[in-house]
Design an enzyme around this catalytic site. Structure first.
Site, PDB file in Angstrom:
ATOM      1  N   SER A 105      48.910  61.748  46.350  1.00  0.00           N
ATOM      2  CA  SER A 105      49.150  60.829  45.247  1.00  0.00           C
ATOM      3  C   SER A 105      48.389  61.271  43.989  1.00  0.00           C
ATOM      4  CB  SER A 105      48.792  59.408  45.708  1.00  0.00           C
ATOM      5  OG  SER A 105      49.216  58.453  44.783  1.00  0.00           O
ATOM      6  N   ASP A 155      59.921  56.016  47.688  1.00  0.00           N
ATOM      7  CA  ASP A 155      58.595  55.851  47.080  1.00  0.00           C
ATOM      8  C   ASP A 155      58.755  55.127  45.746  1.00  0.00           C
ATOM      9  OD1 ASP A 155      56.032  56.136  46.059  1.00  0.00           O
ATOM     10  OD2 ASP A 155      55.806  58.199  46.755  1.00  0.00           O
ATOM     11  N   HIS A 186      55.543  55.396  49.793  1.00  0.00           N
ATOM     12  CA  HIS A 186      54.392  56.158  49.308  1.00  0.00           C
ATOM     13  C   HIS A 186      53.426  56.540  50.439  1.00  0.00           C
ATOM     14  CE1 HIS A 186      52.241  57.699  45.915  1.00  0.00           C
ATOM     15  NE2 HIS A 186      51.140  57.054  46.231  1.00  0.00           N
TER      16      HIS A 186
HETATM   17  C1  MLT Z   1      48.924  58.839  39.381  1.00  0.00           C
HETATM   18  O1  MLT Z   1      48.403  58.014  38.651  1.00  0.00           O
HETATM   19  O2  MLT Z   1      48.484  59.973  39.567  1.00  0.00           O
HETATM   20  C2  MLT Z   1      50.157  58.414  40.076  1.00  0.00           C
HETATM   21  O3  MLT Z   1      50.695  57.276  39.491  1.00  0.00           O
HETATM   22  C3  MLT Z   1      49.894  58.239  41.531  1.00  0.00           C
HETATM   23  C4  MLT Z   1      48.917  57.123  41.807  1.00  0.00           C
HETATM   24  O4  MLT Z   1      47.739  57.329  41.702  1.00  0.00           O
HETATM   25  O5  MLT Z   1      49.360  56.037  42.159  1.00  0.00           O
END
Ligand code: MLT
Length: 205
Positions: A105, A155, A186
């Site tokens: 992520s 996701d 996710h």
């Molecule tokens: C991010 O901020 O890198 C993406 O939105 C993934 C997350 O952290 O949820």
């Protein structure tokens, strides 16, 4: 442990690929050290904690409240992470070895940031639920960089078109890209983790 101003964990390993473990929002270096050990037990690893706090949750770069896909300090934070990597790798005896990120992520997006802004620093990586977090610089050259992209078809945090943007950029830059789509969201599945372990077992260490 604290060096170069970062909190991080490092673990010695054997001949497995050297890993840079990058957590998602709200994760930390301990989670990721455990994940690295389970994915590739013979790997040395370095796991930094993202220096940005979002309501107490660690991240590698900020996002705005108004738009979760606007990252105002992306360039500076990625450059600072590259600086950490350049100091931590030789400090832990990993200089000269290919370094692979394993990121989830926000950590996967930080690994993408390293590829976009510091091509060649990483030999590649496992990107778990990544997206394209910033435009690719002109003339990006990633030939020889190996990447596994593990995406979720459902996701809602990382919509599939943003994953496809990343795949297009990596392939246009000449990276060696394997993509996997799970029928899930996710969260990671057992299949994602098995694919990550298999991929790491096959890269040059
Ligand atoms: C991010 O901020 O890198 C993406 O939105 C993934 C997350 O952290 O949820």
């Amino acid at each position: 442990m604290s060096a170069t101003g970062w909190r991080y964990l490092s673990e010695e390993g054997g001949d497995g690929p050297a890993l840079l473990m990058l957590h998602g929002t709200g994760g930390d270096e301990r989670d990721m050290a455990g994940l690295g050990r389970s994915l590739s037990p013979g790997s040395p690893l370095v796991a930094p904690r993202g220096p940005v706090s979002e309501g107490g949750m660690a991240r590698f770069f900020s996002r705005t409240a108004a738009d979760p896909f606007t990252f105002p300090d992306f360039d500076e934070r990625i450059d600072a992470l590259a600086g950490f990597v350049r100091e931590a790798v030789p400090a832990h005896g990993l200089g000269g070895r290919p370094l692979y990120a394993v990121g989830y992520s926000n950590g996967a997006n930080a690994a993408v940031g390293l590829m976009l802004r510091h091509p060649g620093l990483l030999a590649g990586g496992v990107l778990l639920r990544p997206m394209l977090p910033a435009p690719a610089p002109a003339g990006l050259h990633l030939a020889g960089t190996r990447v596994l992209v593990a995406a979720g078809e459902a996701d809602t945090m990382i919509p599939p078109p943003r994953v496809r943007d990343l795949l297009d950029v990596l392939r246009a830059a000449g990276a060696d890209v394997e993509e996997r789509w799970e029928r899930t969201g996710h969260g990671l599945t057992r299949e994602d983790l098995a694919a990550a372990a298999g991929w790491l077992a096959g890269v040059p260490a």
